[in-house]
Design a protein around this motif. Structure first.
Motif, PDB file in Angstrom:
ATOM      1  N   ARG A   2      41.719  25.985  70.001  1.00  0.00           N
ATOM      2  CA  ARG A   2      42.492  24.797  70.404  1.00  0.00           C
ATOM      3  C   ARG A   2      43.886  24.605  70.075  1.00  0.00           C
ATOM      4  O   ARG A   2      44.824  23.957  70.523  1.00  0.00           O
ATOM      5  CB  ARG A   2      41.579  23.514  70.361  1.00  0.00           C
ATOM      6  CG  ARG A   2      40.332  23.460  71.118  1.00  0.00           C
ATOM      7  CD  ARG A   2      39.513  22.168  70.584  1.00  0.00           C
ATOM      8  NE  ARG A   2      38.154  22.527  71.079  1.00  0.00           N
ATOM      9  CZ  ARG A   2      37.351  21.687  70.828  1.00  0.00           C
ATOM     10  NH1 ARG A   2      37.243  20.631  70.314  1.00  0.00           N
ATOM     11  NH2 ARG A   2      36.069  22.001  71.149  1.00  0.00           N
ATOM     12  N   ASP A   3      44.001  24.857  68.768  1.00  0.00           N
ATOM     13  CA  ASP A   3      45.138  24.989  68.013  1.00  0.00           C
ATOM     14  C   ASP A   3      46.299  25.720  68.651  1.00  0.00           C
ATOM     15  O   ASP A   3      47.530  25.434  68.863  1.00  0.00           O
ATOM     16  CB  ASP A   3      45.339  25.206  66.637  1.00  0.00           C
ATOM     17  CG  ASP A   3      44.333  24.171  65.687  1.00  0.00           C
ATOM     18  OD1 ASP A   3      44.360  22.889  66.284  1.00  0.00           O
ATOM     19  OD2 ASP A   3      43.888  24.425  64.634  1.00  0.00           O
ATOM     20  N   ASN A   5      46.215  26.663  71.982  1.00  0.00           N
ATOM     21  CA  ASN A   5      46.336  26.124  73.237  1.00  0.00           C
ATOM     22  C   ASN A   5      47.535  25.086  72.948  1.00  0.00           C
ATOM     23  O   ASN A   5      48.421  24.707  73.779  1.00  0.00           O
ATOM     24  CB  ASN A   5      45.204  25.706  73.824  1.00  0.00           C
ATOM     25  CG  ASN A   5      44.368  26.586  74.370  1.00  0.00           C
ATOM     26  OD1 ASN A   5      44.863  27.978  74.755  1.00  0.00           O
ATOM     27  ND2 ASN A   5      43.140  26.408  74.663  1.00  0.00           N
ATOM     28  N   ALA A   6      47.215  23.970  71.967  1.00  0.00           N
ATOM     29  CA  ALA A   6      48.202  23.087  71.950  1.00  0.00           C
ATOM     30  C   ALA A   6      49.545  23.612  71.486  1.00  0.00           C
ATOM     31  O   ALA A   6      50.628  23.091  72.017  1.00  0.00           O
ATOM     32  CB  ALA A   6      47.635  22.113  70.558  1.00  0.00           C
ATOM     33  N   ARG A   7      49.685  24.564  70.768  1.00  0.00           N
ATOM     34  CA  ARG A   7      50.918  25.317  70.304  1.00  0.00           C
ATOM     35  C   ARG A   7      51.509  25.703  71.791  1.00  0.00           C
ATOM     36  O   ARG A   7      52.800  25.381  71.886  1.00  0.00           O
ATOM     37  CB  ARG A   7      50.650  26.318  69.329  1.00  0.00           C
ATOM     38  CG  ARG A   7      51.932  27.074  69.051  1.00  0.00           C
ATOM     39  CD  ARG A   7      52.823  26.024  68.225  1.00  0.00           C
ATOM     40  NE  ARG A   7      53.981  26.542  67.729  1.00  0.00           N
ATOM     41  CZ  ARG A   7      55.195  26.062  68.073  1.00  0.00           C
ATOM     42  NH1 ARG A   7      55.617  24.970  68.370  1.00  0.00           N
ATOM     43  NH2 ARG A   7      56.397  26.886  67.545  1.00  0.00           N
ATOM     44  N   PHE A   9      51.210  24.791  74.798  1.00  0.00           N
ATOM     45  CA  PHE A   9      51.601  23.719  75.708  1.00  0.00           C
ATOM     46  C   PHE A   9      52.682  23.026  74.957  1.00  0.00           C
ATOM     47  O   PHE A   9      53.749  22.913  75.812  1.00  0.00           O
ATOM     48  CB  PHE A   9      50.448  22.998  75.934  1.00  0.00           C
ATOM     49  CG  PHE A   9      49.621  23.127  76.765  1.00  0.00           C
ATOM     50  CD1 PHE A   9      49.859  23.637  78.098  1.00  0.00           C
ATOM     51  CD2 PHE A   9      48.153  23.583  76.483  1.00  0.00           C
ATOM     52  CE1 PHE A   9      48.916  24.164  79.095  1.00  0.00           C
ATOM     53  CE2 PHE A   9      47.206  23.912  77.298  1.00  0.00           C
ATOM     54  CZ  PHE A   9      47.547  24.335  78.809  1.00  0.00           C
ATOM     55  N   ASP A  10      52.942  23.224  73.696  1.00  0.00           N
ATOM     56  CA  ASP A  10      54.128  22.485  72.914  1.00  0.00           C
ATOM     57  C   ASP A  10      55.376  23.468  73.457  1.00  0.00           C
ATOM     58  O   ASP A  10      56.402  23.076  73.698  1.00  0.00           O
ATOM     59  CB  ASP A  10      53.960  22.596  71.422  1.00  0.00           C
ATOM     60  CG  ASP A  10      53.213  21.260  71.012  1.00  0.00           C
ATOM     61  OD1 ASP A  10      52.923  20.292  71.796  1.00  0.00           O
ATOM     62  OD2 ASP A  10      52.756  21.477  69.978  1.00  0.00           O
ATOM     63  N   GLU A  13      56.531  23.146  77.320  1.00  0.00           N
ATOM     64  CA  GLU A  13      57.250  21.755  77.372  1.00  0.00           C
ATOM     65  C   GLU A  13      58.798  21.854  76.816  1.00  0.00           C
ATOM     66  O   GLU A  13      59.361  21.434  77.306  1.00  0.00           O
ATOM     67  CB  GLU A  13      56.568  20.648  76.685  1.00  0.00           C
ATOM     68  CG  GLU A  13      55.163  20.239  77.570  1.00  0.00           C
ATOM     69  CD  GLU A  13      54.375  19.153  76.700  1.00  0.00           C
ATOM     70  OE1 GLU A  13      54.839  18.591  75.705  1.00  0.00           O
ATOM     71  OE2 GLU A  13      53.293  18.651  77.220  1.00  0.00           O
TER      72      GLU A  13
END
Length: 94
Positions: A2-3, A5-7, A9-10, A13
């Motif tokens: 999850r970390d 994936n969050a990175r 997407f950051d 973006e």
């Protein structure tokens, strides 16, 4: 994961250049080896990022698989994304 994936997407973006965004999904492999299914998803995301910038959909042909994996491994082992970026750029231009 999850970390990661969050990175991812950051990174997506905050990057305006589609060619650079396209390398981000596959760069996840730099952290950990990807399963076949995750590599497929990463290639799909790469193509989505390329298409968002007006680049054509890019196919990694079966006969190019060894060169593709070597370039990808070079990026993950040697931390040199240059050969991988060149490999993808050649396929985009083909």
């Amino acid at each position: 994961m999850r970390d990661g994936n969050a990175r991812l997407f950051d990174l997506l973006e905050n990057e305006s250049e589609p060619g650079v965004r396209a390398s981000r999904p596959l760069a996840v492999r730099l952290r950990a080896p990807l399963s076949r299914r995750k590599r497929r998803m990463a290639r799909f995301l790469m193509n989505a990022m390329l298409a968002s910038g007006g680049y054509p959909w890019t196919v990694i042909r079966v006969e190019d698989r060894a060169a593709y994996l070597a370039a990808l491994d070079g990026a993950s082992i040697d931390m040199d994304i240059g050969p991988f970026a060149k490999f993808i750029a050649e396929r985009v231009a083909a």
